[in-house]
Design a protein around this motif. Structure first.
Motif, short mmCIF file in Angstrom:
data_model
loop_
_atom_site.label_atom_id
_atom_site.label_comp_id
_atom_site.label_asym_id
_atom_site.label_seq_id
_atom_site.Cartn_x
_atom_site.Cartn_y
_atom_site.Cartn_z
N SER A 195 48.67 69.18 42.44
CA SER A 195 48.95 70.53 42.94
C SER A 195 48.13 70.88 44.19
O SER A 195 48.66 71.44 45.16
CB SER A 195 48.67 71.52 41.82
OG SER A 195 48.89 72.80 42.25
N SER A 196 46.83 70.55 44.18
CA SER A 196 45.97 70.92 45.32
C SER A 196 46.43 70.20 46.59
O SER A 196 46.44 70.79 47.68
CB SER A 196 44.51 70.56 45.03
OG SER A 196 44.09 71.16 43.83
N ALA A 197 46.80 68.93 46.44
CA ALA A 197 47.29 68.17 47.60
C ALA A 197 48.62 68.75 48.07
O ALA A 197 48.85 68.95 49.27
CB ALA A 197 47.46 66.70 47.22
N GLN A 215 48.95 58.13 47.86
CA GLN A 215 49.61 58.57 46.62
C GLN A 215 49.55 57.49 45.54
O GLN A 215 50.06 56.39 45.73
CB GLN A 215 51.07 58.90 46.93
CG GLN A 215 51.90 59.22 45.68
CD GLN A 215 53.38 59.36 45.98
OE1 GLN A 215 53.85 60.44 46.31
NE2 GLN A 215 54.12 58.27 45.87
N ARG A 216 48.92 57.83 44.41
CA ARG A 216 48.93 56.89 43.28
C ARG A 216 50.15 57.13 42.39
O ARG A 216 50.80 56.20 41.95
CB ARG A 216 47.63 57.04 42.46
CG ARG A 216 47.50 56.00 41.37
CD ARG A 216 46.10 55.94 40.82
NE ARG A 216 45.73 57.13 40.04
CZ ARG A 216 44.54 57.26 39.46
NH1 ARG A 216 43.62 56.33 39.57
NH2 ARG A 216 44.28 58.35 38.76
N THR A 217 50.45 58.42 42.17
CA THR A 217 51.63 58.77 41.36
C THR A 217 52.31 59.96 42.03
O THR A 217 51.65 60.97 42.28
CB THR A 217 51.22 59.22 39.94
OG1 THR A 217 50.19 58.36 39.45
CG2 THR A 217 52.38 59.22 38.99
N PRO A 218 53.60 59.87 42.32
CA PRO A 218 54.26 61.07 42.85
C PRO A 218 54.32 62.15 41.77
O PRO A 218 54.48 61.83 40.58
CB PRO A 218 55.66 60.58 43.21
CG PRO A 218 55.85 59.28 42.51
CD PRO A 218 54.51 58.72 42.14
N CYS A 333 55.62 66.68 32.50
CA CYS A 333 54.62 65.96 31.70
C CYS A 333 53.26 66.14 32.36
O CYS A 333 52.31 66.64 31.76
CB CYS A 333 55.01 64.50 31.62
SG CYS A 333 53.99 63.60 30.48
N LYS A 334 53.16 65.73 33.64
CA LYS A 334 52.04 66.21 34.44
C LYS A 334 52.45 67.63 34.81
O LYS A 334 53.65 67.92 34.91
CB LYS A 334 51.92 65.38 35.72
CG LYS A 334 51.33 63.98 35.50
CD LYS A 334 51.46 63.20 36.80
CE LYS A 334 50.91 61.81 36.73
NZ LYS A 334 49.46 61.70 36.89
N ARG A 335 51.47 68.49 35.06
CA ARG A 335 51.80 69.89 35.33
C ARG A 335 52.77 69.99 36.52
O ARG A 335 52.50 69.42 37.57
CB ARG A 335 50.53 70.66 35.61
CG ARG A 335 50.68 72.15 35.51
CD ARG A 335 49.30 72.76 35.61
NE ARG A 335 49.31 74.19 35.43
CZ ARG A 335 49.69 75.06 36.36
NH1 ARG A 335 50.10 74.63 37.52
NH2 ARG A 335 49.65 76.36 36.12
P1 NA7 Z 1 45.39 66.76 39.74
O1 NA7 Z 1 46.66 67.40 39.38
O2 NA7 Z 1 44.60 66.11 38.67
O3 NA7 Z 1 45.72 65.70 40.89
C1 NA7 Z 1 44.77 64.75 41.28
C2 NA7 Z 1 45.43 63.72 42.14
O4 NA7 Z 1 44.45 62.76 42.54
C3 NA7 Z 1 46.53 62.95 41.41
O5 NA7 Z 1 47.57 62.71 42.30
C4 NA7 Z 1 45.82 61.66 41.04
O6 NA7 Z 1 46.69 60.58 40.86
C5 NA7 Z 1 44.95 61.46 42.24
N1 NA7 Z 1 43.84 60.56 41.98
C6 NA7 Z 1 42.82 60.73 41.08
N2 NA7 Z 1 42.01 59.65 41.10
C7 NA7 Z 1 42.54 58.79 42.01
C8 NA7 Z 1 42.17 57.50 42.47
N3 NA7 Z 1 41.10 56.88 41.97
N4 NA7 Z 1 42.94 56.90 43.41
C9 NA7 Z 1 44.01 57.54 43.91
N5 NA7 Z 1 44.42 58.76 43.51
C10 NA7 Z 1 43.70 59.37 42.57
O7 NA7 Z 1 44.40 67.77 40.47
P2 NA7 Z 1 44.74 69.04 41.38
O8 NA7 Z 1 43.47 69.56 41.91
O9 NA7 Z 1 45.81 68.72 42.36
O10 NA7 Z 1 45.36 70.06 40.38
C11 NA7 Z 1 44.71 70.40 39.17
C12 NA7 Z 1 45.29 71.63 38.59
O11 NA7 Z 1 44.81 72.76 39.33
C13 NA7 Z 1 46.77 71.77 38.68
O12 NA7 Z 1 47.46 71.12 37.68
C14 NA7 Z 1 46.96 73.26 38.61
O13 NA7 Z 1 46.83 73.68 37.27
C15 NA7 Z 1 45.80 73.78 39.38
P3 NA7 Z 1 47.36 60.29 39.39
O14 NA7 Z 1 48.41 61.34 39.22
O15 NA7 Z 1 46.24 60.45 38.38
O16 NA7 Z 1 47.85 58.92 39.47
#
Ligand code: NA7
Length: 554
Positions: A195-197, A215-218, A333-335
């Protein structure tokens, strides 16, 4: 008032009725309620200002994805009548102004000590009191210790090899500089696509010379359709606030929106398409209310997921890029994210998506990010890598209950609570929107208010009866944890790697942390337990001496 120098009562001998940790929306309202009960209270806040999430998360584009008129307090009719929201989804600065308005309006600052992090809290069994230690080495004693530490407040910075060798600035979205950041003419790397991104990328892309998105997961995101609120709408909402709030309490997520009570797979292809199009055009998280089984039936869910993927392909001109941005797992599933111009941003010539799903980020080097033997040169790095959700902020404090048991040890295999409010072996310790409560699966404001009111009623009940302590019975807690897990198992939300299950933090036990039985069922449960004389809790000990009132000691 408000900083630690100006509050003389933080002495080794301060005796309070309650300590509240955190001055976000939960801490502010808790202070208000306890003060109204005549309790002596001190709030400790690590930040140099109040507002919690909205104090820290100042990244470009930060805004709430619950509509402002619903993401607001309802405890004071006067407050909701006088406050003017300006947009459908409030920006971070506007929400922070609101939090500050509340603090001033209810004269809360005099009991809030800023710039003070709580480092430890230990239960003194003989006195039925908590000794709370702050990072300046001072301590206070309080009968009740209330954790208003937030669900998404402990930032997660992955241990990328070489991160400290990067020559430019590194920003975490959850700890954004107060003065803002100017990316003009810079090559920027954003790691993460949550969400933050998704909120910040469109704005960073407008400024930066070039933006690389790792991007690790869309993630699935739906358009916000944000808009200024017109006077007629605001008048209408203000006239109907009580009805809207009570409707919201009947909803699974505590948000007043229309849920189409029809199954997606039982609807025809044409009906489905019409419903999804209408919700896409309307904008926001009510997209998931298109049908009643989207989070319970995989085939139904797949129809919504396919619809969003079709929108991504319609929006993003390069088909391979559109495919890379298209999630393939359960939607919701993810928010679910809510955006303004996210997918459109990938049509810009200055934006590059770097897929790190199969070949993870190898290292951060002085000049940038290395993936699969290739270096992406950047001048600044943005870590949009999220939070150690729900338990992270509590784990940072050395909390010790009966017999000196550390909370970290008790929760080693995942959090264990009764109702998300208390945990056995830690009497008089409350967690506002703690794990095991609906919290992050709902509109946070009504969930916070319900917990605050439950806790305030509980401590008032104890005081009236001169009872020294309350804690959950082990059996009640075990039964609740079992129930939380069983309900999680019936919902598709527990099926993927999300922060709900701690999957984003390496080594964190994989447990679905929030309660997914829905807000109405949870509210009913909480009420029932109180009506039955706090069923499942052990109330014990007699109060020997009342804490010295804070005012008296000044
Ligand atoms: P999120 O939703 O936890 O997103 C974090 C992102 O960072 C997510 O895309 C992760 O990929 C990515 N991530 C985390 N660790 C890594 C590593 N090691 N390498 C590459 N990418 C990584 O945090 P947000 O701040 O965006 O949002 C949090 C909540 O705040 C949101 O749900 C709202 O309620 C407000 P992943 O998906 O884990 O593969």
């Amino acid at each position: 008032m408000g900083n630690r120098e100006q509050l003389p009562n933080t002495s080794a001998h301060a005796e309070l009725d309650a300590v509240i940790v955190g001055a976000g929306f939960a801490g502010l309202y808790m202070l208000y309620r306890l003060r109204n009960l005549g309790f002596s209270v001190r709030v400790f806040e690590a930040g140099s200002g109040i507002g919690g999430t909205w104090y820290w998360n100042r990244y470009p584009g930060a805004r709430c994805d619950v509509e402002s008129v619903q993401y607001s307090y309802q405890f004071s009719e006067a407050l909701q009548q006088e406050w003017e929201w300006t947009e459908r989804y409030a920006t971070q600065p506007e929400i922070l102004r609101y939090a500050n308005h509340v603090a001033d309006r209810f004269d809360l600052r005099k009991d809030i000590q800023l710039n003070t992090r709580v480092s430890a809290a230990t239960f003194d069994e003989a006195r039925h009191r908590w000794t709370v230690v702050t990072d300046d080495g001072k301590q206070v004693s309080a009968q009740f210790c209330i954790m208003a530490t937030g669900c998404l407040s402990s930032t997660n910075t992955p241990k990328f090899a070489g991160l400290d060798t990067f020559r430019g600035p590194v920003y975490h979205t959850g700890q954004w500089p107060h003065e803002g950041v100017d990316f003009t003419g810079k090559r920027v790397g954003v790691i993460g696509t949550g969400s933050s991104a998704i909120q910040s990328i469109p704005l960073i892309a407008e400024q930066a010379q070039h933006l690389f998105v790792f991007q690790r997961t869309p993630h699935y995101t739906v358009p916000a359709r944000n808009t200024p609120l017109d006077e007629a709408y605001k008048r209408q909402v203000k006239a109907e606030y009580p009805t809207m709030r009570s409707r919201a309490k009947q909803m699974f997520a505590g948000i007043d929106f229309h849920l189409n009570d029809q199954s997606a797979i039982q609807a025809s292809e044409e009906e489905r398409q019409r419903e999804y199009e209408a919700r896409w055009a309307y904008g926001g998280v009510s997209f998931m209310g298109a049908f009643n089984d989207l989070l319970f039936n995989e085939a139904s869910n797949a129809t919504a997921a396919a619809f969003v993927r079709s929108k991504i392909h319609e929006t993003v001109r390069n088909p391979a890029l559109a495919e890379a941005l298209s999630p393939r797992y359960v939607i919701g599933c993810k928010r679910l994210c809510v955006d303004t111009g996210y997918y459109e941003t990938f049509n810009r010539s200055n934006v590059t998506l770097v897929d790190v799903s199969k070949t993870p980020i190898e290292a951060i080097v002085a000049e940038g990010v290395q993936v699969d033997g290739k270096q992406y040169t950047v001048d600044a790095l943005v870590l949009a890598t999220g939070f150690d959700a729900m338990t992270g902020a509590l784990a940072r404090i050395d909390i010790r209950g009966k017999a000196g048991q550390p909370l970290r040890e008790k929760w080693h295999g995942g959090p264990r609570t009764y109702l998300g409010l208390m945990t056995a072996g830690f009497p008089n310790l409350f967690t506002i929107t703690g794990p095991g409560s609906p919290s992050v699966l709902t509109n946070m404001l009504p969930s916070i208010e319900q917990h605050v009111e439950w806790i305030a009623d509980c401590v008032a009940y104890l005081r009236e009866r001169e009872i020294a302590q309350i804690e959950p019975l082990q059996q009640a807690e075990d039964d609740w944890v079992t129930h939380v897990n069983e309900v999680a198992g019936t919902n598709l939300r527990s099926t993927c790697s999300s922060w709900y299950v701690g999957a984003n933090v390496p080594g964190k036990p994989r447990v679905f942390m929030p309660y997914i039985g829905g807000l109405p069922a949870y509210l009913e449960k909480c009420k029932e337990i109180v009506a039955a004389g706090y069923r499942g809790f052990l109330l014990s000990g007699a109060v020997t001496s009342r804490a010295t009132a804070l005012e008296d000691s000044r």
